[in-house]
Scaffold this active site. Structure first.
Site, PDB file in Angstrom:
ATOM      1  N   CYS A 161       1.655   2.120  10.396  1.00  0.00           N
ATOM      2  CA  CYS A 161       1.259   0.817   9.854  1.00  0.00           C
ATOM      3  C   CYS A 161       2.248   0.325   8.807  1.00  0.00           C
ATOM      4  O   CYS A 161       2.508  -0.881   8.700  1.00  0.00           O
ATOM      5  CB  CYS A 161      -0.138   0.913   9.246  1.00  0.00           C
ATOM      6  SG  CYS A 161      -1.446   1.225  10.455  1.00  0.00           S
ATOM      7  N   GLU A 168      -5.780  -2.331   9.779  1.00  0.00           N
ATOM      8  CA  GLU A 168      -4.902  -3.456   9.452  1.00  0.00           C
ATOM      9  C   GLU A 168      -4.239  -4.049  10.678  1.00  0.00           C
ATOM     10  O   GLU A 168      -3.954  -5.254  10.728  1.00  0.00           O
ATOM     11  CB  GLU A 168      -3.854  -3.040   8.421  1.00  0.00           C
ATOM     12  CG  GLU A 168      -3.064  -1.784   8.775  1.00  0.00           C
ATOM     13  CD  GLU A 168      -3.684  -0.527   8.208  1.00  0.00           C
ATOM     14  OE1 GLU A 168      -4.863  -0.250   8.539  1.00  0.00           O
ATOM     15  OE2 GLU A 168      -2.994   0.187   7.440  1.00  0.00           O
ATOM     16  N   LYS A 202       5.038  -1.285  10.701  1.00  0.00           N
ATOM     17  CA  LYS A 202       4.651  -2.566  11.297  1.00  0.00           C
ATOM     18  C   LYS A 202       4.525  -3.654  10.232  1.00  0.00           C
ATOM     19  O   LYS A 202       4.905  -4.810  10.473  1.00  0.00           O
ATOM     20  CB  LYS A 202       3.339  -2.406  12.066  1.00  0.00           C
ATOM     21  CG  LYS A 202       3.485  -1.565  13.334  1.00  0.00           C
ATOM     22  CD  LYS A 202       2.206  -1.541  14.152  1.00  0.00           C
ATOM     23  CE  LYS A 202       2.404  -0.765  15.444  1.00  0.00           C
ATOM     24  NZ  LYS A 202       1.204  -0.767  16.316  1.00  0.00           N
ATOM     25  N   LYS A 243      -4.081  -7.232  24.624  1.00  0.00           N
ATOM     26  CA  LYS A 243      -2.942  -8.053  25.041  1.00  0.00           C
ATOM     27  C   LYS A 243      -3.336  -9.083  26.095  1.00  0.00           C
ATOM     28  O   LYS A 243      -2.902 -10.240  26.045  1.00  0.00           O
ATOM     29  CB  LYS A 243      -1.824  -7.155  25.595  1.00  0.00           C
ATOM     30  CG  LYS A 243      -1.124  -6.312  24.549  1.00  0.00           C
ATOM     31  CD  LYS A 243       0.052  -5.557  25.165  1.00  0.00           C
ATOM     32  CE  LYS A 243       0.822  -4.780  24.090  1.00  0.00           C
ATOM     33  NZ  LYS A 243       2.012  -4.106  24.651  1.00  0.00           N
ATOM     34  N   HIS A 264      -5.914   1.054  14.339  1.00  0.00           N
ATOM     35  CA  HIS A 264      -5.930   1.123  12.882  1.00  0.00           C
ATOM     36  C   HIS A 264      -6.386  -0.224  12.325  1.00  0.00           C
ATOM     37  O   HIS A 264      -6.061  -1.285  12.867  1.00  0.00           O
ATOM     38  CB  HIS A 264      -4.553   1.492  12.345  1.00  0.00           C
ATOM     39  CG  HIS A 264      -4.249   2.956  12.463  1.00  0.00           C
ATOM     40  ND1 HIS A 264      -3.761   3.703  11.421  1.00  0.00           N
ATOM     41  CD2 HIS A 264      -4.378   3.814  13.513  1.00  0.00           C
ATOM     42  CE1 HIS A 264      -3.602   4.956  11.812  1.00  0.00           C
ATOM     43  NE2 HIS A 264      -3.963   5.043  13.085  1.00  0.00           N
ATOM     44  N   LYS A 323       7.118 -13.175  26.275  1.00  0.00           N
ATOM     45  CA  LYS A 323       7.613 -12.660  25.003  1.00  0.00           C
ATOM     46  C   LYS A 323       9.131 -12.772  24.907  1.00  0.00           C
ATOM     47  O   LYS A 323       9.672 -13.151  23.859  1.00  0.00           O
ATOM     48  CB  LYS A 323       7.196 -11.190  24.829  1.00  0.00           C
ATOM     49  CG  LYS A 323       5.692 -10.987  24.627  1.00  0.00           C
ATOM     50  CD  LYS A 323       5.344  -9.511  24.540  1.00  0.00           C
ATOM     51  CE  LYS A 323       5.999  -8.835  23.353  1.00  0.00           C
ATOM     52  NZ  LYS A 323       5.550  -7.415  23.236  1.00  0.00           N
ATOM     53  N   LYS A 326      14.347  -9.600  15.795  1.00  0.00           N
ATOM     54  CA  LYS A 326      13.739  -8.278  15.911  1.00  0.00           C
ATOM     55  C   LYS A 326      14.798  -7.219  16.179  1.00  0.00           C
ATOM     56  O   LYS A 326      14.774  -6.132  15.573  1.00  0.00           O
ATOM     57  CB  LYS A 326      12.682  -8.279  17.018  1.00  0.00           C
ATOM     58  CG  LYS A 326      11.955  -6.951  17.155  1.00  0.00           C
ATOM     59  CD  LYS A 326      10.847  -7.014  18.185  1.00  0.00           C
ATOM     60  CE  LYS A 326      11.400  -7.041  19.592  1.00  0.00           C
ATOM     61  NZ  LYS A 326      10.319  -6.890  20.612  1.00  0.00           N
TER      62      LYS A 326
END
Length: 677
Positions: free
Chosen positions: A491, A371, A494, A604, A369, A636, A646
């Protein structure tokens, strides 16, 4: 019918013009029903000689006017008459005539108490009246607005000033408004001085029904609008017009020149005169940082920069990969000065990877997508800016500066603006942008209101989203390969996560503070309430978010020339470009790789490679980091503060009944750096 003589007619005419109270009363008592003959209607009455005389029809109206004069009902006096009674013998002088021939502006002056007062108007009479009003205001005070309106020759039919129905909105009432509101209605243009001083001249509030061009022309007559450019695809042309006001150029864009001209006028009215033409409630910009901002001008600038750069990258929209449904881009600015605004990245796309192409080496893009791809391209730019810090000769050109607690942070004046040509999929788009406002009692009666704020996932290899089920199972690697649909968060979800964790992601959190978008600008399907709820409103009650993380409320705005809806099938590819790239990269949305099968520069694996090159060479924000992460997942997870925040976010969303965040199979992040040739 009785014979009518000329002498009787004359006598009756005189009686109608010169009437006493006695005659008027007698007339009322002796009045009989009118006699109608043919098309002539008259009143019959016997005179003193016994003859019947006939009166002309207009005599009845003359009697009424005479009675009104006798009862003392006089018209209110205007400002010129009042000033003449207070200061007889004043002389009004013609000062100047400006503006075009078809719309002149006259200026007259009058000297009162040794001071000169000037007034302007479309005619000399109006200019004279304006000058008298200003002169009266200088030495006459009134108890209330109604009394002032009466003296100034205005009628107030509604004396209840607590309602919105007051009908007196002329110039005189600016003196009774609060100071802040009155200051917002001042003409600070050159030549607007009063009494030869630098004091600005008050202007009337814009009346309903007038567009920005008309309002600006009343304030600054004779302005010329210039055509600047014509861009855009054939189905969505964008015209740009400009106007110069007070030596400052303002631009506006629109689907036609007329609309572009109106937007340019609105930009000037907003910045110089603090006048905003009202918008529908759902189209209003929102945000906590609106002070000093001109949202429509900023939004149009960001959108135009992104669209123009995309046109340049696709050879004037003639390249095969110029086809798109959604366009996104990120623009960087420095403080309040937008003259140095530059496009950082561009992307298109509307689809996600097919589950059978998921990569356990990080070589395929899961979400194409627009964005999402723009944000991944921004990460490449951030890595490049960090790399500048390794060279002392180029360190000052970086957007980063050292942080007291270790690592780096953005320079204070750097801002990032996200542009999306339509509302992000999910909660921000699922409800109609044309939906009516809520009732006065704020009760939400939408039939699907329970779904507001719900987490949603994208459909594999398709468009649109579906809500997250309460019993949603954990995604597994072998299940996806066997045919279970690969789920990707919408989206809208996110973007909401970025407003808490920042756009930099877990890997860059080792080096820099969180980075948040300053504004999110939509090109179509904008509804302020839906977008606000989707991006941060639904998580506003989160607690215990520890610094440097916080809930960001970006400026939300639409552009003045919304993009038209584009029916049809979306292309099965996504393009991306970042500043410094020579050309765009085209990615197959189904496989997540380039057409020739090589991994994308924003996958990634590619971003982990950039992280690995900087690891150990720059000061870090994290203290408990492994000497060298063994794989992508470990790199990460060692961003402890990021991961803790998170998990707080995910728990808060679940506790609020909005659903459980769906994550990808853990196997896809357990890869090491290997050659990709």
């Amino acid at each position: 019918m009785a014979q009518i003589h000329e002498e009787d007619f004359a006598k009756e005419e005189v009686k109608g013009e010169i009437m006493t109270d006695k005659e008027g009363s007698a007339d009322t008592e002796n009045k009989v029903e009118p006699v109608v003959e043919g098309d002539v209607t008259t009143d019959s009455k016997e005179d003193t000689d016994g003859d019947v005389t006939m009166k002309r029809p207009f005599q009845k109206e003359q009697k009424k006017r005479a009675k009104k004069r006798h009862l003392g009902q006089s018209l209110p006096k205007n400002a010129v008459m009042q000033l003449n009674e207070l200061k007889p013998g004043l002389k009004y002088s013609f000062v100047s005539q400006t503006g075009p021939v078809h719309s002149p502006v006259f200026t007259l002056s009058v000297e009162v108490n040794g001071k000169t007062f000037e007034g302007s108007g479309a005619t000399k009479k109006k200019a004279k009246l304006c000058a008298a009003e200003i002169a009266l205001r200088s030495f006459v005070q009134f108890q209330n607005a109604s009394q002032a309106a009466l003296v100034m020759g205005k009628f107030v039919r509604n004396s209840d000033f607590t309602t919105d129905a007051a009908e007196c909105t002329d110039l005189i009432f600016s003196s009774f408004e609060p100071e802040a509101k009155r200051a917002a209605m001042m003409d600070i243009s050159a030549g607007g001085a009063v009494n030869g001083t630098d004091a600005p001249r008050p202007i009337a509030p814009q009346p309903a029904g007038k567009n920005p061009v008309m309002i600006l022309n009343e304030i600054k007559p004779g302005l010329k609008y210039e055509f600047v450019s014509e861009t855009g695809e054939s189905h969505a042309k964008t015209f740009v017009m400009s106007v110069v006001v007070n030596d400052e150029t303002f631009e506006g864009s629109g689907r036609n020149k007329k609309l572009a001209k109106s937007r340019a006028a609105q930009a000037a009215l907003s910045k110089i005169f603090n006048i905003e033409v009202s918008q529908m409630p759902g189209l209003q910009p929102v945000g906590n940082n609106l002070v000093g901002e001109v949202p429509s001008s900023l939004a149009d600038l960001v959108a135009r920069l992104v669209q123009n750069r995309f046109s340049e990258l696709t050879n004037g929209l003639t390249a095969p990969h110029s086809r798109r449904k959604v366009l996104a881009g990120i623009v960087q600015t420095s403080g309040e000065d937008y003259s140095d605004a530059k496009v950082i990245c561009i992307s298109t796309g509307t689809k996600c990877i097919n589950g059978e192409f998921i990569s356990d080496r990080g070589l395929a893009m899961n979400d194409c997508h627009a964005e999402i791809v723009s944000r991944r391209s921004l990460l490449r730019y951030l890595y490049a800016q960090l790399e500048l810090l390794l060279d002392p000769a180029r360190a000052n050109s970086s957007i980063f500066m050292k942080r007291e607690k270790g690592g780096y942070q953005l320079r204070d004046d750097i801002r990032f603006h996200l542009y999306i040509s339509t509302a992000p999929c999910g909660d921000a788009r699922i409800f109609s942008p044309h939906e009516a406002d809520q009732d006065v009692d704020n009760s939400d009666r939408h039939p699907n209101r329970r779904a507001r704020g719900q987490l949603r996932t994208k459909i594999e290899s398709g468009e649109g989203t579906i809500p997250v089920r309460p019993d949603m199972p954990v995604q597994t690697w072998d299940g996806v390969l066997l045919g279970t649909r690969l789920l990707t968060m919408s989206c809208s979800d996110k973007l909401a996560r970025w407003n808490v964790l920042g756009v930099q992601g877990a890997l860059l959190s080792h080096f820099i503070e969180p980075i948040y978008f300053y504004s999110v600008i939509l090109g179509s399907l904008y509804h302020s309430e839906h977008l606000k709820r989707a991006l941060y409103g639904r998580i506003g009650d989160m607690v215990d978010i520890q610094a440097p993380y916080h809930l960001r409320n970006p400026l939300l705005s639409c552009i003045s020339n919304p993009e038209s809806r584009q029916p049809g099938k979306a292309p099965n590819f996504s393009v991306n470009w970042c500043v410094g790239d020579s050309e765009v990269e085209v990615v197959n949305a189904s496989s997540g790789k380039c057409e020739q099968g090589q991994p994308s520069r924003v996958c990634k694996h590619s971003l982990y490679q950039l992280f690995h090159e900087l690891y150990g060479q720059l000061p870090m924000t994290t203290s408990n980091v492994a000497v060298s992460p063994q794989n992508y997942a470990e790199a990460k997870s060692t961003a402890v503060e990021y991961q803790h925040t998170k998990q707080q976010l995910y728990k808060a969303l679940h506790a609020a009944g909005l659903g459980k965040w769906v994550e990808k199979p853990i196997e896809q992040d357990q890869f090491e750096l290997v050659p990709t040739g």
